[in-house]
Scaffold this active site. Structure first.
Site, PDB file in Angstrom:
ATOM      1  N   PHE A   1       0.863  -1.178   0.000  1.00  0.00           N
ATOM      2  CA  PHE A   1       0.000   0.000   0.000  1.00  0.00           C
ATOM      3  C   PHE A   1       0.910   1.243   0.000  1.00  0.00           C
ATOM      4  O   PHE A   1       1.126   1.866   1.057  1.00  0.00           O
ATOM      5  CB  PHE A   1      -0.911   0.009   1.218  1.00  0.00           C
TER       6      PHE A   1
ATOM      7  N   PHE B   1       2.758   1.369   3.993  1.00  0.00           N
ATOM      8  CA  PHE B   1       3.012   0.088   4.640  1.00  0.00           C
ATOM      9  C   PHE B   1       2.677  -1.055   3.692  1.00  0.00           C
ATOM     10  O   PHE B   1       2.042  -0.866   2.647  1.00  0.00           O
ATOM     11  CB  PHE B   1       2.218  -0.054   5.943  1.00  0.00           C
TER      12      PHE B   1
ATOM     13  N   GLU C   1       1.200  -5.166   3.858  1.00  0.00           N
ATOM     14  CA  GLU C   1       0.600  -6.213   4.679  1.00  0.00           C
ATOM     15  C   GLU C   1       1.169  -7.573   4.274  1.00  0.00           C
ATOM     16  O   GLU C   1       1.150  -7.926   3.087  1.00  0.00           O
ATOM     17  CB  GLU C   1      -0.919  -6.246   4.506  1.00  0.00           C
ATOM     18  N   ILE C   2       1.724  -8.297   5.232  1.00  0.00           N
ATOM     19  CA  ILE C   2       2.183  -9.662   4.989  1.00  0.00           C
ATOM     20  C   ILE C   2       1.004 -10.595   5.257  1.00  0.00           C
ATOM     21  O   ILE C   2       0.458 -10.626   6.363  1.00  0.00           O
ATOM     22  CB  ILE C   2       3.377 -10.011   5.894  1.00  0.00           C
ATOM     23  N   VAL C   3       0.608 -11.338   4.235  1.00  0.00           N
ATOM     24  CA  VAL C   3      -0.603 -12.153   4.316  1.00  0.00           C
ATOM     25  C   VAL C   3      -0.269 -13.585   4.729  1.00  0.00           C
ATOM     26  O   VAL C   3      -0.841 -14.121   5.675  1.00  0.00           O
ATOM     27  CB  VAL C   3      -1.351 -12.150   2.969  1.00  0.00           C
TER      28      VAL C   3
ATOM     29  N   CYS D   1       3.086 -16.497   5.221  1.00  0.00           N
ATOM     30  CA  CYS D   1       4.527 -16.707   5.317  1.00  0.00           C
ATOM     31  C   CYS D   1       4.753 -18.146   5.732  1.00  0.00           C
ATOM     32  O   CYS D   1       4.314 -18.560   6.809  1.00  0.00           O
ATOM     33  CB  CYS D   1       5.163 -15.742   6.324  1.00  0.00           C
TER      34      CYS D   1
ATOM     35  N   LEU E   1       3.049  -4.737   8.307  1.00  0.00           N
ATOM     36  CA  LEU E   1       1.994  -5.101   9.255  1.00  0.00           C
ATOM     37  C   LEU E   1       1.549  -6.520   8.933  1.00  0.00           C
ATOM     38  O   LEU E   1       1.499  -6.912   7.762  1.00  0.00           O
ATOM     39  CB  LEU E   1       0.799  -4.149   9.153  1.00  0.00           C
TER      40      LEU E   1
ATOM     41  N   ILE F   1      -6.116  -3.249   5.839  1.00  0.00           N
ATOM     42  CA  ILE F   1      -5.568  -4.547   6.209  1.00  0.00           C
ATOM     43  C   ILE F   1      -6.690  -5.514   6.569  1.00  0.00           C
ATOM     44  O   ILE F   1      -7.727  -5.112   7.098  1.00  0.00           O
ATOM     45  CB  ILE F   1      -4.579  -4.388   7.393  1.00  0.00           C
TER      46      ILE F   1
ATOM     47  N   TYR G   1      -8.079 -10.858  11.176  1.00  0.00           N
ATOM     48  CA  TYR G   1      -8.168 -12.304  11.401  1.00  0.00           C
ATOM     49  C   TYR G   1      -8.521 -12.553  12.868  1.00  0.00           C
ATOM     50  O   TYR G   1      -7.883 -12.000  13.770  1.00  0.00           O
ATOM     51  CB  TYR G   1      -6.835 -12.992  11.073  1.00  0.00           C
TER      52      TYR G   1
END
Length: 790
Positions: A523, A528, A530-532, A534, A566, A597, A600
């Protein structure tokens, strides 16, 4: 991850960012260091092989010498190695009696002419062999017809050189230089013509700009003739094609195939080539500089953003003017009056070689599906390197060490250099075992990447480009890895995000298959990413891959100027993210990420702020070297301190008192006499004295830059460079609150103002001069007040 037109990184031309040409056939985004260094390593390995192995390699390119006029032009093994060859295979024994698959004659019949050849000559021929194999790959990967034709011609030339055991000589109607005066000579003439009247300091700045420009030309990637015809339909297509072919043969390809003679572009080409690239190059350089001005080192910001555009504008007039004297072969001192000999002014910088390179293949950009010409594919001028390469630290200005203020107690540079020499010597530093408790988490992974065992690629799906089969296969592999390692996540959801064009994935490839990756969405407008997802496949875990993956992702985002991550981490992932620098203390304002973001349930939001000054993929190596340096310095200091001196006998002779500094060995321990000065014990008197001095300083005509704290809007990146800011307003508030209990506290804060200014601003700036003048005035007032000795 490769960017469109621009110039590649690696030379010290502009703020430690310049141009490094793409390796032919390497997809165009790999720097010269990575391509040429890998070839050099292969050549060194081959040249260190046993002589039979060398004969086998040369036999493949040697015609059969058996009786009966055999027409076989190269020995072919009955059991050819797999394609591509496996690096883990053990070398088989070479049998000179093994028959050729083509003509049935033995390997010995193909290499009889090499029996009495010296090792030196054989190693030279082996170097040509590897260049031939490299060009063969380039021919098959290249899509541009003109470039492919040149590669094929050079391939045949080197192939012929092996058969005839001769030196490769390019057959052309003309030989370098192709035009006089050369670009280098023309730029020298321009400096003399326009700037010879300037004072020496200003003329030195112009020379720096000229060297910068010459470096850009030397590493500029020419567009192919077909691309140029589309961009400039009415241009001299035949003339440009001739120069493009010469550039490939004499400048570009020889950087990687060193068996061919190599020349600098600025030394063999002249005005014609400059005219064909100047407008595009100038536009891209300045546009890139404006876009990434915040990344420029402070000491180069003025040079690049202010002086370089003016320099290019003035040079552009001379490049396109029909009557400019700088392109005349008769240009002499008479044109501008008493000149220094030309080549003592400026010479084109030598080929830049980065301090380190990564042998792993360069990343794949989904928008570039397919192979790309090295002459077409370039990266940006001021941009850090792609994944798989290391960001190069800023090059220091000439004599910068002399300008940097020395701190009392600093270790002498001579000693540092001496210790560094032992640290960089592999024989002096014992290797850390990968199983050692002291080895870094990513050390094993980093070693594998250097050996080419693993690769890192940023990939993603695209709705605008033709699908690339390899990238689609990798995306499917990533979807499988994430599904297996994250069983609580719906498979349909994983598939949707992995194949979503707005998401990208940093993939970890081993033996051609995906074994892990990090899926993320950037973004840029919000600052920032966003790590979705890993994950690393279960049988490849605990090898440091996760840490190395994250380090590559950090480097990639620093390159794209996004400095915050994030992610929502579940209970099993929190430990991993903490090790990678994530915490629950989110630095990004909530308004920036709410609504962007994905939330969850049962997960913890964690963030990580990146430091653009840290080369993350090499960070553990740097820390290790720093520890070694400190250890060596401590050992040296201890060796000095442990020296035993004879006892003092003066007291037996009636001496009642001696100066501390006369005690043998006291100075070697680091002891220094306390600076002399009048310390006012009365707090009110000290307050009054300091208040008077501060009022005098604030009233000084050169105090205006330091009156208030520096604003971020006026000096972008200031607080990333200056960790402990200070200003006169803050000092006034501290004085009012009776913070300054001693003169030393007051003097330390004032000195910090001057030191910060000189660290952030270039020496030629007005701020730098103000700091010097105000500092001199301050110490005059301190001495007048009797706080230090005159």
């Amino acid at each position: 991850m490769a960017d469109s037109a621009g110039i590649q990184q690696g030379s010290p031309a502009i703020g430690a960012a310049g141009l490094v040409p793409a390796a032919p056939g390497a997809g165009g985004t790999e720097g010269a260091a990575g391509g040429s260094a890998r070839i050099a390593v292969k050549k060194a390995q081959l040249r260190s092989s046993p002589r039979p192995k060398k004969l086998e390699k040369l036999g493949v390119y040697s015609s059969c010498k058996a009786e009966g006029a055999c027409k076989c032009n190269g020995w072919k093994s009955q059991n050819p190695p797999p394609t591509p060859p496996r690096t883990d295979q053990q070398c088989s024994t070479v049998n000179l009696q093994e028959p050729c698959r083509s003509c049935s004659h033995t390997l010995g019949d193909h290499v009889t002419h090499l029996e009495n050849v010296s090792e030196e000559e054989m190693n030279r021929l082996l170097g040509i062999v590897l260049d031939v194999e490299y060009l063969y790959t380039c021919v098959h990967k290249e899509e541009d017809a003109d470039t492919k034709q040149v590669y094929f011609s050079l391939f045949k030339l080197l192939r012929k050189s092996i058969l005839q055991m001769g030196k490769p000589m390019l057959e052309a109607q003309e030989s370098p230089p192709f035009e006089k005066p050369s670009i280098e000579q023309g730029v020298n003439n321009f400096v003399q013509y326009k700037f010879s009247h300037l004072p020496s300091k200003e003329r030195q700045t112009i020379m720096e700009l000229a060297k910068m420009f010459l470096n850009q030309i030397n590493y500029w990637q020419l567009e192919t003739p077909s691309q140029r015809r589309q961009r400039v339909p009415n241009d001299d297509a035949a003339g440009y094609k001739a120069n493009y072919t010469r550039w490939l043969c004499y400048c570009n390809v020889p950087q990687f195939c060193d068996s061919l003679p190599r020349y600098e572009t600025t030394q063999i080409f002249g005005r014609t080539l400059v005219r064909s690239v100047f407008t595009v190059m100038r536009k891209q350089l300045l546009e890139q500089a404006r876009q990434e001005k915040d990344k420029l080192p402070p000491e180069k910001r003025t040079l690049i953003l202010t002086h370089f555009p003016k320099f290019l504008s003035m040079l552009e007039e001379e490049v396109y003017s029909h009557s400019s004297p700088i392109w005349s072969q008769d240009f002499s001192a008479g044109a501008s009056g008493g000149l220094i000999p030309i080549h003592t002014v400026i010479s084109a910088p030598p080929v830049a070689r980065p301090l380190y390179y990564s042998p792993s293949p360069v990343s794949v950009d989904p928008s570039t599906c397919g192979s790309v010409s090295p002459a077409r594919k370039t990266a940006s001028v001021l941009e850090p390197n792609p994944v798989g390469e290391k960001r190069k630290p800023s090059e220091p200005l000439p004599h910068e060490e002399n300008k940097r203020p020395r701190v009392v107690g600093d270790i002498p540079m001579e000693l540092i250099n001496e210790v560094m020499a032992t640290i960089t010597d592999p024989a002096a530093v014992p290797e850390t075992s990968l199983l050692s408790a002291h080895s870094a988490r990513d050390e094993a992974a980093r070693h594998e990447e250097r050996r080419g065992v693993i690769e890192f690629h940023v990939i993603g799906n695209s709705l605008n480009q033709k699908p690339n089969k390899r990238i689609l296969m990798w995306l499917v592999g990533l979807q499988n890895v994430f599904s297996h390692q994250l069983p609580r996540m719906p498979k349909e959801y994983i598939t949707r995000l992995v194949f979503d064009p707005k998401h990208k994935t940093l993939s970890l490839i081993k033996d051609g298959r995906v074994i892990g990756g990090i899926c993320f969405r950037m973004f840029p407008s919000q600052g920032f990413t966003e790590i979705v997802f890993c994950a690393v496949t279960s049988n490849e875990q605990v090898k440091g891959y996760g840490t190395h993956l994250m380090n590559h992702l950090k480097e990639y985002h620093i390159k794209h100027d996004i400095l915050n991550f994030l992610t929502y981490a579940d209970e099993y992932a929190i430990g991993y993210f903490k090790k990678q620098g994530f915490s629950k203390d989110i630095k990004v304002p909530k308004a920036k990420y709410v609504g962007y973001i994905k939330d969850y349930e049962g997960a913890t939001l964690m963030g990580c702020e990146l430091n653009p000054s840290i080369p993350y993929t090499e960070f553990s190596v740097i820390i290790k070297k720093q520890k070694e340096i400190i250890k060596k310095l401590i050992e040296r200091k201890q060796a000095q301190i442990r020296k035993v001196y004879p006892g003092l006998s003066c007291f037996k002779e009636g001496v009642r008192q001696i100066p501390i500094e006369s005690i043998p060995g006291i100075r070697e321990t680091g002891w220094k006499p306390i600076g002399k000065g009048k310390e006012l014990k009365d707090p009110d008197q000290l307050y009054s004295t300091l208040k008077t001095i501060l009022q005098h300083v604030k009233s000084h005509p050169n105090a205006w830059p330091f009156m208030e704290p520096v604003k971020k809007t006026e000096a972008p990146g200031y607080y990333q460079v200056i960790r402990f800011p200070m200003d006169l307003k803050t000092m006034s508030e501290r004085l009012k609150s009776r913070y300054y209990m001693t003169r030393k506290l007051f003097m330390a804060d004032m000195q910090r103002i001057f030191t910060n200014c000189r660290e952030y601003n270039p020496p030629e700036s007005e701020y730098y001069k103000c700091a010097n003048l105000l500092e001199k005035f301050f110490y005059t007032k301190i001495k007048e007040a009797g706080l230090i000795e005159k």
